[in-house]
Design an enzyme around this catalytic site. Sequence first.
Site, PDB file in Angstrom:
ATOM      1  N   ASP A   1      -0.405  -8.816  -8.797  1.00 13.11           N
ATOM      2  CA  ASP A   1      -1.399  -9.891  -8.648  1.00 13.11           C
ATOM      3  C   ASP A   1      -2.739  -9.594  -9.208  1.00 13.11           C
ATOM      4  O   ASP A   1      -3.096  -8.354  -8.959  1.00 13.11           O
ATOM      5  CB  ASP A   1      -1.467 -10.328  -7.344  1.00 13.11           C
ATOM      6  CG  ASP A   1      -1.768  -9.405  -6.268  1.00 13.11           C
ATOM      7  OD1 ASP A   1      -1.093  -8.429  -6.343  1.00 13.11           O
ATOM      8  OD2 ASP A   1      -2.716  -9.480  -5.737  1.00 13.11           O
TER       9      ASP A   1
ATOM     10  N   ASN B   1       0.703  -1.127   0.100  1.00 11.46           N
ATOM     11  CA  ASN B   1       0.089   0.100  -0.021  1.00 11.46           C
ATOM     12  C   ASN B   1       0.774   1.144  -0.011  1.00 11.46           C
ATOM     13  O   ASN B   1       0.354   2.375   0.050  1.00 11.46           O
ATOM     14  CB  ASN B   1      -0.841  -0.025   1.105  1.00 11.46           C
ATOM     15  CG  ASN B   1      -0.282   0.076   2.415  1.00 11.46           C
ATOM     16  OD1 ASN B   1       0.884  -0.429   2.464  1.00 11.46           O
ATOM     17  ND2 ASN B   1      -0.949   0.049   3.542  1.00 11.46           N
TER      18      ASN B   1
END
Length: 194
Positions: A95, A70
């Site tokens: 991903d 993040n």
Amino acid sequence: MSDVKAIIGLGNPGTEYDATRHNAGAWVVEALARDSLTPLRAERKFLGQYAKVRYAGHDVHLLVPSTYMNRSGKAVAALCQFFKLTPDELLIAHDELDIAPGTARYKHGGGHGGHNGLRDTVSALGNDKSFHRLRIGIGHPGSAKQVVNYVLGRPGKAERAAIDAAIDECLRTLPDVLDGNWAGAMNRLHSFNA
């Protein structure tokens, strides 16, 4: 459309995350570095593991941020600022829950789709979404409540083999990407299913 000059693989740092699904993007860059016989090395100014490689006749910057997912945008922005790269010169591997393991897809621009690494990258690039993406399929657990544990979990042996096969196919399409032949790269990669 600009040429790709940097490939960034998103993931989380540390051995506890190395083998988790959320690190599939990092696996791409690590595989490319191995294929290029060039080790990734810690580079503080880029907040990650970095290498410059010659691949398919092109000089390419490789980066795996050492920040948590993040906060990936900090590393991406640092690389861009140092080398004066524009977002459309980036290929960001990550991903992707919405694609099955053993498959991968290229995408130009678009939103973050709830992916925190992409969300932070878009923000760090001044809300410029024009970077290219390499979406590595990891599949979906079936319930939104299970997503966090799923992406931070390790794939089973067969699932990991399928993801690795898709990554190998990604590497086979990169020469076309670097040559600007996106249609050829997409046709090949998007028809692959391990």
